[in-house]
Design a protein around this motif. Structure first.
Motif, mmCIF file in Angstrom:
data_model
loop_
_atom_site.group_PDB
_atom_site.id
_atom_site.type_symbol
_atom_site.label_atom_id
_atom_site.label_comp_id
_atom_site.label_asym_id
_atom_site.label_seq_id
_atom_site.Cartn_x
_atom_site.Cartn_y
_atom_site.Cartn_z
ATOM 1 N N ARG A 1 -6.825 7.910 -8.047
ATOM 2 C CA ARG A 1 -5.520 7.361 -8.384
ATOM 3 C C ARG A 1 -5.536 6.659 -9.737
ATOM 4 O O ARG A 1 -4.545 6.690 -10.477
ATOM 5 C CB ARG A 1 -5.066 6.382 -7.302
ATOM 6 N N ARG B 1 2.314 1.693 -3.430
ATOM 7 C CA ARG B 1 1.333 2.214 -4.389
ATOM 8 C C ARG B 1 1.132 3.704 -4.218
ATOM 9 O O ARG B 1 1.101 4.467 -5.199
ATOM 10 C CB ARG B 1 0.006 1.472 -4.214
ATOM 11 N N GLU B 2 0.963 4.140 -2.953
ATOM 12 C CA GLU B 2 0.748 5.563 -2.710
ATOM 13 C C GLU B 2 1.949 6.380 -3.176
ATOM 14 O O GLU B 2 1.797 7.414 -3.832
ATOM 15 C CB GLU B 2 0.499 5.793 -1.215
ATOM 16 N N ARG C 1 -5.546 -1.893 -6.634
ATOM 17 C CA ARG C 1 -6.446 -0.981 -5.915
ATOM 18 C C ARG C 1 -7.904 -1.301 -6.191
ATOM 19 O O ARG C 1 -8.735 -1.371 -5.275
ATOM 20 C CB ARG C 1 -6.155 0.469 -6.337
ATOM 21 N N VAL C 2 -8.232 -1.480 -7.465
ATOM 22 C CA VAL C 2 -9.638 -1.689 -7.845
ATOM 23 C C VAL C 2 -10.146 -3.033 -7.346
ATOM 24 O O VAL C 2 -11.233 -3.134 -6.766
ATOM 25 C CB VAL C 2 -9.799 -1.560 -9.375
ATOM 26 N N ARG D 1 -10.773 7.786 -3.395
ATOM 27 C CA ARG D 1 -9.325 7.910 -3.534
ATOM 28 C C ARG D 1 -8.799 6.960 -4.602
ATOM 29 O O ARG D 1 -7.921 7.321 -5.396
ATOM 30 C CB ARG D 1 -8.647 7.636 -2.196
ATOM 31 N N THR D 2 -9.343 5.743 -4.653
ATOM 32 C CA THR D 2 -8.919 4.789 -5.674
ATOM 33 C C THR D 2 -9.283 5.287 -7.058
ATOM 34 O O THR D 2 -8.486 5.175 -8.007
ATOM 35 C CB THR D 2 -9.566 3.421 -5.401
ATOM 36 N N GLU E 1 -12.273 5.534 0.507
ATOM 37 C CA GLU E 1 -11.342 4.642 -0.181
ATOM 38 C C GLU E 1 -11.714 4.494 -1.649
ATOM 39 O O GLU E 1 -10.839 4.464 -2.527
ATOM 40 C CB GLU E 1 -11.336 3.273 0.507
ATOM 41 N N THR E 2 -13.023 4.413 -1.948
ATOM 42 C CA THR E 2 -13.464 4.314 -3.338
ATOM 43 C C THR E 2 -13.115 5.582 -4.103
ATOM 44 O O THR E 2 -12.622 5.535 -5.241
ATOM 45 C CB THR E 2 -14.972 4.052 -3.384
ATOM 46 N N ARG F 1 0.826 -1.205 0.000
ATOM 47 C CA ARG F 1 0.000 0.000 0.000
ATOM 48 C C ARG F 1 0.864 1.261 0.000
ATOM 49 O O ARG F 1 0.609 2.221 -0.731
ATOM 50 C CB ARG F 1 -0.921 0.005 1.221
#
Length: 416
Positions: free
Chosen positions: A323, A202-203, A385-386, A319-320, A316-317, A199
């Motif tokens: 991204r 990824r960020e 992420r998805v 932000r994903t 979270e949705t 994580r």
């Protein structure tokens, strides 16, 4: 072993002398005396196998009791039968009734033999002034003491030994289970560390790759126009400063939530690193227009289309989704300079659908410059992420030679 041999020796002496004494009283002669003594010795020798076959000494004792011998053999045999019962015999003797019947048989036989002995000694007892009933009571009490006491003691010792074995087996089972749980906890901690590390990676990748890509594009443009158009160069420098500050802010936001949790070393715990990605301060779908504007400022021709009724999604949705759009536009800047791109954000029932596509770039259509480096982790990170949110992700080339990224996340949250 030495204890059993010693007890066997005592029983052999007792059986031989008692059987020989009985034979001499009955007047069977020397041969009969020798045979009965040998029989008593053989019967007492069965104590050697008392722990393996506990019924054998008891049976031998019951055969020697009529000879007024084998009392020690009977006591040790009954104790052994109660304390060292084999598994099959333990199940058969579980309700205690066979043991009770065997003990009653031994009491009856011992009492009868004692009564017969009292009968033979009745004249001497009367001459000494001892009542007959007193002799009978003494013989019965002696028979009960010889049989009941060792039987009860053996049953108690056997039950205690089996309880100890059961508790030991249970303790070993618990130790094994605790060891297994410890291994599972260690494995879960290792997986958690790997997930947190992924994580973080990824960020960091999303922030650094996009912002630095924009910085490189603007730096190339600044290099080309610095001597030709001072105003445009100043604008490019200002954009680079803004992009750098945004990158620093996002990096600070990510690194700010990394904290080391120190635990007491005496308790045997170890230090752990915990990642708590903020749920409300990160970018979301509301920041997608600004993201598109930044790409346009970098020279990318991109248009944005938003469809559907705007609804609240989980942090979270959102932000994903941000991204995914960010990484897709970064890939267009890296690999399709000069191409036209389109971003579609569609709010669908229960979630959001995203499409980022670009056409085939025209050769020489970009503003030039060196090719931007790529680590090959962008599509992998988007897919992770998805799918982590239960969504679907596809990416691939189009028939026209362009590239298309689609993502659909159907995980909606309560309104914020």
């Amino acid at each position: 072993m030495w204890f059993d041999l010693g007890v066997t020796a005592l029983a052999v002496v007792e059986c031989m002398t008692s059987a020989a004494s009985f034979a001499s009283k009955q007047g069977v002669g020397l041969t009969g005396t020798v045979l009965l003594g040998a029989f008593g010795m053989l019967a007492a020798s069965t104590l050697v196998v008392r722990r393996r076959w506990p019924l054998v000494p008891v049976a031998a004792a019951l055969l020697t009791i009529p000879l007024q011998a084998g009392y020690l053999l009977l006591m040790v045999g009954l104790y052994t039968l109660g304390a060292y019962r084999p598994e099959g015999m333990a199940r058969r003797f579980a309700d205690r009734r066979p043991m009770s019947l065997l003990c009653a048989w031994a009491i009856l036989e011992t009492t009868v033999v004692s009564a017969l002995t009292v009968g033979t000694q009745q004249a001497d007892a009367v001459r000494r002034g001892v009542p007959i009933y007193a002799l009978v009571i003494i013989s019965v009490l002696a028979a009960v003491g010889i049989t009941v006491a060792p039987t009860m003691l053996g049953l108690y010792i056997g039950a205690r030994r089996r309880l100890w074995e059961t508790l030991s087996e249970r303790a070993e089972g618990l130790e094994t289970e605790l060891a297994l749980l410890a291994e599972q906890a260690t494995e879960r901690a290792r997986r958690a560390r790997m997930e947190e590390r992924t994580r973080i990676a990824r960020e960091m990748h999303d922030v650094v790759a996009h912002r630095v890509s924009l910085l490189v594009v603007h730096a190339g443009a600044l290099e080309r126009v610095v001597h030709k158009d001072a105003q445009r160069a100043a604008e490019s420098a200002k954009l680079m400063g803004d992009i750098g500050r945004q990158a620093l802010d996002e990096l600070r936001q990510i690194l700010g939530v990394l904290r080391t949790v120190e635990t007491d070393a005496v308790s045997g715990e170890v230090a752990a690193a915990v990642l708590a990605v903020p749920s409300s301060d990160g970018p979301g779908l509301a920041d997608v227009p600004r993201l598109v504007d930044e790409s346009r400022a970098a020279g990318l021709r991109v248009r944005l289309t938003v469809g559907g009724a705007r609804r609240a999604l989980s942090a979270e949705t959102e932000r994903t989704a941000y991204r995914v759009v960010q990484e897709a536009l970064t890939n267009v800047l890296k690999h399709a300079a000069g191409a036209e791109a389109e971003v579609v954000v569609a709010y669908v029932p229960g979630g959001v659908a995203l499409v980022v596509s670009n056409n085939c770039p025209v050769v020489g259509g970009g503003e030039g410059g060196r090719e931007l480096p790529s680590g090959g982790n962008g599509l992998v990170g988007m897919r992770e992420r998805v799918t982590a949110l239960g969504g679907s992700f596809t990416a691939g080339e189009t028939e026209a030679g362009g590239f298309r990224v689609e993502a659909r996340m159907t995980v909606a949250a309560a309104p914020r």
